[in-house]
Design an enzyme around this catalytic site. Structure first.
Site, PDB file in Angstrom:
ATOM      1  CB  THR A  54      -0.885   0.006   1.270  1.00  0.00           C
ATOM      2  OG1 THR A  54      -1.647  -1.204   1.305  1.00  0.00           O
ATOM      3  CG2 THR A  54      -1.819   1.200   1.303  1.00  0.00           C
ATOM      4  CB  SER A 101      -4.901  -2.123   6.367  1.00  0.00           C
ATOM      5  OG  SER A 101      -4.147  -1.063   5.811  1.00  0.00           O
ATOM      6  CG  MET A 118      -3.474   0.413  10.743  1.00  0.00           C
ATOM      7  SD  MET A 118      -4.997   0.349   9.826  1.00  0.00           S
ATOM      8  CE  MET A 118      -5.587  -1.294  10.206  1.00  0.00           C
ATOM      9  CG  HIS A 150      20.923  31.116  15.435  1.00  0.00           C
ATOM     10  ND1 HIS A 150      19.588  31.306  15.723  1.00  0.00           N
ATOM     11  CD2 HIS A 150      21.371  32.260  14.866  1.00  0.00           C
ATOM     12  CE1 HIS A 150      19.247  32.533  15.358  1.00  0.00           C
ATOM     13  NE2 HIS A 150      20.299  33.131  14.821  1.00  0.00           N
TER      14      HIS A 150
HETATM   15  P1  FAD Z   1       0.732  -3.135   3.097  1.00  0.00           P
HETATM   16  O1  FAD Z   1       1.627  -2.027   2.732  1.00  0.00           O
HETATM   17  O2  FAD Z   1      -0.735  -2.937   2.975  1.00  0.00           O
HETATM   18  O3  FAD Z   1       1.182  -4.370   2.199  1.00  0.00           O
HETATM   19  C1  FAD Z   1       0.497  -5.565   2.195  1.00  0.00           C
HETATM   20  C2  FAD Z   1       0.728  -6.245   0.855  1.00  0.00           C
HETATM   21  O4  FAD Z   1       0.242  -7.575   0.947  1.00  0.00           O
HETATM   22  C3  FAD Z   1      -0.010  -5.614  -0.303  1.00  0.00           C
HETATM   23  O5  FAD Z   1       0.869  -5.257  -1.330  1.00  0.00           O
HETATM   24  C4  FAD Z   1      -0.999  -6.696  -0.778  1.00  0.00           C
HETATM   25  O6  FAD Z   1      -1.150  -6.716  -2.188  1.00  0.00           O
HETATM   26  C5  FAD Z   1      -0.294  -7.955  -0.305  1.00  0.00           C
HETATM   27  N1  FAD Z   1      -1.205  -9.083  -0.082  1.00  0.00           N
HETATM   28  C6  FAD Z   1      -2.364  -9.097   0.634  1.00  0.00           C
HETATM   29  N2  FAD Z   1      -2.884 -10.343   0.665  1.00  0.00           N
HETATM   30  C7  FAD Z   1      -2.035 -11.124  -0.059  1.00  0.00           C
HETATM   31  C8  FAD Z   1      -2.020 -12.499  -0.396  1.00  0.00           C
HETATM   32  N3  FAD Z   1      -2.965 -13.337   0.042  1.00  0.00           N
HETATM   33  N4  FAD Z   1      -1.005 -12.954  -1.155  1.00  0.00           N
HETATM   34  C9  FAD Z   1      -0.011 -12.126  -1.601  1.00  0.00           C
HETATM   35  N5  FAD Z   1       0.022 -10.821  -1.308  1.00  0.00           N
HETATM   36  C10 FAD Z   1      -0.970 -10.325  -0.538  1.00  0.00           C
HETATM   37  N6  FAD Z   1       2.037   5.379   6.690  1.00  0.00           N
HETATM   38  C11 FAD Z   1       3.093   6.129   7.094  1.00  0.00           C
HETATM   39  O7  FAD Z   1       3.830   5.714   7.988  1.00  0.00           O
HETATM   40  N7  FAD Z   1       3.359   7.342   6.510  1.00  0.00           N
HETATM   41  C12 FAD Z   1       2.583   7.841   5.529  1.00  0.00           C
HETATM   42  O8  FAD Z   1       2.861   8.929   5.021  1.00  0.00           O
HETATM   43  C13 FAD Z   1       1.468   7.092   5.103  1.00  0.00           C
HETATM   44  N8  FAD Z   1       0.669   7.560   4.122  1.00  0.00           N
HETATM   45  C14 FAD Z   1      -0.397   6.796   3.704  1.00  0.00           C
HETATM   46  C15 FAD Z   1      -1.221   7.318   2.717  1.00  0.00           C
HETATM   47  C16 FAD Z   1      -2.306   6.589   2.275  1.00  0.00           C
HETATM   48  C17 FAD Z   1      -3.179   7.161   1.203  1.00  0.00           C
HETATM   49  C18 FAD Z   1      -2.559   5.294   2.827  1.00  0.00           C
HETATM   50  C19 FAD Z   1      -3.708   4.469   2.330  1.00  0.00           C
HETATM   51  C20 FAD Z   1      -1.756   4.776   3.818  1.00  0.00           C
HETATM   52  C21 FAD Z   1      -0.663   5.530   4.271  1.00  0.00           C
HETATM   53  N9  FAD Z   1       0.166   5.073   5.290  1.00  0.00           N
HETATM   54  C22 FAD Z   1       1.228   5.838   5.716  1.00  0.00           C
HETATM   55  C23 FAD Z   1      -0.036   3.765   5.924  1.00  0.00           C
HETATM   56  C24 FAD Z   1       0.917   2.725   5.323  1.00  0.00           C
HETATM   57  O9  FAD Z   1       0.696   2.651   3.943  1.00  0.00           O
HETATM   58  C25 FAD Z   1       0.680   1.368   5.985  1.00  0.00           C
HETATM   59  O10 FAD Z   1       0.785   1.482   7.386  1.00  0.00           O
HETATM   60  C26 FAD Z   1       1.715   0.364   5.494  1.00  0.00           C
HETATM   61  O11 FAD Z   1       1.660   0.215   4.099  1.00  0.00           O
HETATM   62  C27 FAD Z   1       1.489  -1.001   6.165  1.00  0.00           C
HETATM   63  O12 FAD Z   1       2.435  -1.896   5.700  1.00  0.00           O
HETATM   64  P2  FAD Z   1       2.138  -3.458   5.646  1.00  0.00           P
HETATM   65  O13 FAD Z   1       3.396  -4.072   5.145  1.00  0.00           O
HETATM   66  O14 FAD Z   1       1.600  -3.913   6.939  1.00  0.00           O
HETATM   67  O15 FAD Z   1       0.962  -3.645   4.587  1.00  0.00           O
HETATM   68  P1  NAI Z   2      -8.187   7.684  10.516  1.00  0.00           P
HETATM   69  O1  NAI Z   2      -8.453   6.636  11.510  1.00  0.00           O
HETATM   70  O2  NAI Z   2      -6.941   8.480  10.602  1.00  0.00           O
HETATM   71  O3  NAI Z   2      -9.377   8.749  10.525  1.00  0.00           O
HETATM   72  C1  NAI Z   2     -10.688   8.381  10.274  1.00  0.00           C
HETATM   73  C2  NAI Z   2     -11.594   9.494  10.772  1.00  0.00           C
HETATM   74  O4  NAI Z   2     -12.893   9.218  10.313  1.00  0.00           O
HETATM   75  C3  NAI Z   2     -11.654   9.590  12.288  1.00  0.00           C
HETATM   76  O5  NAI Z   2     -11.448  10.919  12.659  1.00  0.00           O
HETATM   77  C4  NAI Z   2     -13.059   9.091  12.627  1.00  0.00           C
HETATM   78  O6  NAI Z   2     -13.601   9.703  13.784  1.00  0.00           O
HETATM   79  C5  NAI Z   2     -13.827   9.479  11.370  1.00  0.00           C
HETATM   80  N1  NAI Z   2     -15.018   8.690  11.106  1.00  0.00           N
HETATM   81  C6  NAI Z   2     -15.220   7.362  11.315  1.00  0.00           C
HETATM   82  N2  NAI Z   2     -16.445   7.005  10.884  1.00  0.00           N
HETATM   83  C7  NAI Z   2     -17.026   8.129  10.375  1.00  0.00           C
HETATM   84  C8  NAI Z   2     -18.275   8.394   9.755  1.00  0.00           C
HETATM   85  N3  NAI Z   2     -19.164   7.436   9.551  1.00  0.00           N
HETATM   86  N4  NAI Z   2     -18.533   9.662   9.339  1.00  0.00           N
HETATM   87  C9  NAI Z   2     -17.606  10.652   9.524  1.00  0.00           C
HETATM   88  N5  NAI Z   2     -16.414  10.439  10.104  1.00  0.00           N
HETATM   89  C10 NAI Z   2     -16.121   9.195  10.510  1.00  0.00           C
HETATM   90  O7  NAI Z   2      -8.341   6.967   9.102  1.00  0.00           O
HETATM   91  P2  NAI Z   2      -7.884   7.375   7.657  1.00  0.00           P
HETATM   92  O8  NAI Z   2      -7.722   8.833   7.515  1.00  0.00           O
HETATM   93  O9  NAI Z   2      -8.803   6.642   6.752  1.00  0.00           O
HETATM   94  O10 NAI Z   2      -6.444   6.724   7.563  1.00  0.00           O
HETATM   95  C11 NAI Z   2      -6.260   5.336   7.830  1.00  0.00           C
HETATM   96  C12 NAI Z   2      -4.902   5.106   8.392  1.00  0.00           C
HETATM   97  O11 NAI Z   2      -3.900   5.217   7.391  1.00  0.00           O
HETATM   98  C13 NAI Z   2      -4.499   6.113   9.434  1.00  0.00           C
HETATM   99  O12 NAI Z   2      -5.007   5.794  10.695  1.00  0.00           O
HETATM  100  C14 NAI Z   2      -3.010   6.024   9.411  1.00  0.00           C
HETATM  101  O13 NAI Z   2      -2.619   4.981  10.267  1.00  0.00           O
HETATM  102  C15 NAI Z   2      -2.700   5.659   7.974  1.00  0.00           C
HETATM  103  N6  NAI Z   2      -2.202   6.840   7.273  1.00  0.00           N
HETATM  104  C16 NAI Z   2      -1.079   7.454   7.748  1.00  0.00           C
HETATM  105  C17 NAI Z   2      -0.590   8.590   7.157  1.00  0.00           C
HETATM  106  C18 NAI Z   2       0.596   9.254   7.732  1.00  0.00           C
HETATM  107  O14 NAI Z   2       1.267   8.643   8.546  1.00  0.00           O
HETATM  108  N7  NAI Z   2       0.910  10.470   7.343  1.00  0.00           N
HETATM  109  C19 NAI Z   2      -1.238   9.166   5.980  1.00  0.00           C
HETATM  110  C20 NAI Z   2      -2.424   8.456   5.577  1.00  0.00           C
HETATM  111  C21 NAI Z   2      -2.849   7.333   6.203  1.00  0.00           C
END
Ligand code: FAD
Ligand code: NAI
Length: 463
Positions: free
Chosen positions: A42, A142, A316, A442
């Site tokens: 992801t 996730s 996450m 600084h």
């Molecule tokens: P994932 O990265 O979700 O990887 C899991 C992989 O498993 C996937 O590629 C999937 O295809 C594969 N998979 C699943 N099931 C199977 C199967 N049965 N067989 C083979 N492959 C499979 N976190 C940060 O720390 N900083 C950020 O700036 C940040 N920005 C984010 C922005 C967005 C829009 C989103 C959605 C998330 C962001 N996150 C960020 C969260 C971060 O992406 C996740 O916490 C992180 O990717 C989790 O890593 P993971 O290895 O657990 O899972």
């Molecule tokens: P989030 O958990 O950060 O926020 C979801 C928000 O939606 C909460 O404030 C919650 O109260 C609200 N909510 C829940 N149900 C609702 C409803 N029915 N109507 C209106 N509001 C509602 O989840 P988000 O933004 O989807 O991100 C998921 C995860 O991905 C984050 O928790 C984070 O762990 C990870 N992520 C991390 C980033 C980073 O580290 N910079 C960037 C993007 C994602």
């Protein structure tokens, strides 16, 4: 005949690919199964990296349009080329995912392409082929939480994945969920010209954040043009032509209203993803929220099967998943792998950025610990003034009796980089006085951290 490895990791996200590489470094024969066409999960494909590419580009655009003039730089006819911006994002993602492929080759990690499913406790199948391993690591990550009545088509009603791919700037984007995704991607599209309304169920944005920081964050975003409907929920979304009509109600009950938008971003959290894994064949248990249950050595209820990252409980975050991947590989090799969950930073990459580590003031209060707070505004920091970025402040919390640093919360320019010092301080069990007595260059933004540490003892110099 099944092909055999020492370690098979399922999923090549930051948890899985890092675990695979570390295990290979430690001498194991390792395979990593990934069903996506590219490695990195992801985070690299549809999360951290593409979102940061668009955040950087949109920030540059906004600066060029609105801030350059202040610096005495006049540019005529600034135009948005969204197709180029999106193509650049694709190039950034491609370079990163290819990079993991290179690292797999370098470390002799075998990439098994396809979706894995358990056929037994130590056995999986990928595209009809059998594999066994002494250790199997579930790192399947996730996916976005769906919302009843709001059907995602990734065009008009999008998750973060669709919001990263829009080929036109929406006139009005409604974000459901005032969390990290909503505010980061909402910032991207607001900077590029969209009106953005955030509908949040609770009465504050990013509810897990320190209350004072959350309040200041909301004020700053409001000043930038964000509109907030706190304490509200969306109960349905209906597509009428090219417009999406949303029914919005107060969370505590009351009259419904209709909001019209052209794009709706659904961002109300993410859930542990185990679909298609056939966990029951291995006998692996999950908790009430579908997360794989593990002990404090990442082992599931089945010996030899482990889980890390978004698929287990906890923050996450990519760096949390990576730490778990390294710790697990080291445990498997007989070392004492460990993750300090009290020192995991979290950063929101908006402008200004928001970063924190350790406990919030609310958490310290609830724990009944006597504490001291030191704050310092960026308005009083010379470098922040030179940058023209004076919004925000640093807030440090230390234990009253021992002065041990309990939490650090920063809203301001480059907060994500500034928090690293506080993470190290917390990791080393430092006191606020330790930070206060450390020389900071600084003029840098980091002086605001030092001054906040001085403020814990009521002796800041520059306020
Ligand atoms: P994932 O990265 O979700 O990887 C899991 C992989 O498993 C996937 O590629 C999937 O295809 C594969 N998979 C699943 N099931 C199977 C199967 N049965 N067989 C083979 N492959 C499979 N976190 C940060 O720390 N900083 C950020 O700036 C940040 N920005 C984010 C922005 C967005 C829009 C989103 C959605 C998330 C962001 N996150 C960020 C969260 C971060 O992406 C996740 O916490 C992180 O990717 C989790 O890593 P993971 O290895 O657990 O899972
Ligand atoms: P989030 O958990 O950060 O926020 C979801 C928000 O939606 C909460 O404030 C919650 O109260 C609200 N909510 C829940 N149900 C609702 C409803 N029915 N109507 C209106 N509001 C509602 O989840 P988000 O933004 O989807 O991100 C998921 C995860 O991905 C984050 O928790 C984070 O762990 C990870 N992520 C991390 C980033 C980073 O580290 N910079 C960037 C993007 C994602």
């Amino acid at each position: 005949m099944a092909e055999t490895f020492d370690v098979i990791v399922i999923g090549a996200g930051p948890g899985g690919y890092v675990c695979a590489i570390r295990a290979a470094q430690l001498g194991f024969k390792v395979a990593c199964v990934e069903k996506r066409a590219t490695l990195g999960g992801t985070c690299l494909n549809v999360g951290c990296i593409p979102s940061k590419a668009l955040l950087q580009s949109s920030e540059n655009f906004e600066e060029a349009k609105h801030s350059f003039k202040d610096h005495g730089i006049e540019i005529e006819g600034i135009k948005l080329d969204l197709a180029r911006m999106q193509a650049r994002k694709g190039e950034v993602v491609g370079a990163n995912t290819k990079g993991i492929e290179f690292l797999f080759k370098k470390n002799k990690v075998t990439w098994v392409k396809g979706a894995a499913k358990f056929t037994g406790a130590n056995a999986i199948e990928v595209e009809g082929k059998a594999y066994t391993a002494k250790h199997i690591v579930i790192a399947t990550g996730s996916d976005s939480v769906p919302l009843k009545g709001v059907e995602v088509d990734e065009k008009h009603v999008v998750t973060s994945t669709g919001a990263l791919e829009l080929d036109k700037v929406p006139d009005h984007m409604v974000v459901i969920g005032g969390g990290v995704i909503g505010l980061e991607l909402g910032s991207v599209w607001r900077r590029l010209g969209a009106e953005v309304t955030v509908v949040e169920f609770l009465d504050k944005i990013i509810p897990t954040m320190d209350g004072e920081i959350s309040k200041s964050f909301q004020q700053i975003l409001t000043k930038q043009g964000f509109k907030f409907k706190l304490g509200h929920k969306v109960t349905s979304a209906k597509l009428e032509g090219e417009a999406v009509k949303l029914t919005v109600e107060p969370a505590k009950g009351g009259d419904a209203e209709t909001i019209t938008s052209d794009v709706v971003l659904l961002a109300i959290g993410r859930y542990a993803y185990t679909e298609g894994l056939n966990l029951t064949a291995a006998g692996v248990e999950t908790d009430e929220r579908g997360r794989v249950k593990i002990d404090n050595h990442f082992q599931t209820n089945v010996p030899g099967v482990y889980a890390i990252g978004d698929v287990v409980a906890g923050a996450m975050l990519a760096h949390k998943a990576e730490e778990e991947g390294v710790a697990l590989a080291e445990i498997l090799s007989g070392q004492a792998g460990h993750v300090n969950y009290g020192a995991i930073p979290s950063v929101v990459y908006t402008w200004p950025e928001v970063a924190s580590v350790g406990q919030t003031e609310e958490e310290v209060k609830a724990a009944g610990v006597a504490y001291k707070v030191g704050k310092f505004p960026f308005m009083a920091n010379g470098r922040a003034r030179a940058m023209g970025c004076t919004d925000g402040f640093v807030k440090l919390i230390s234990e009253k009796e021992t002065d041990k640093l309990l939490g650090a919360h920063i809203i301001g320019p480059d907060a994500g980089a500034l928090i690293a010092e506080c993470v190290t301080a917390i990791e080393f069990g430092a006191s606020a006085e330790d930070v206060a007595r450390t020389c900071h260059a600084h003029p840098t933004l980091s002086e605001a951290v030092k001054e906040a540490a001085l403020a814990v003892d009521s002796r800041p110099i520059h306020v």
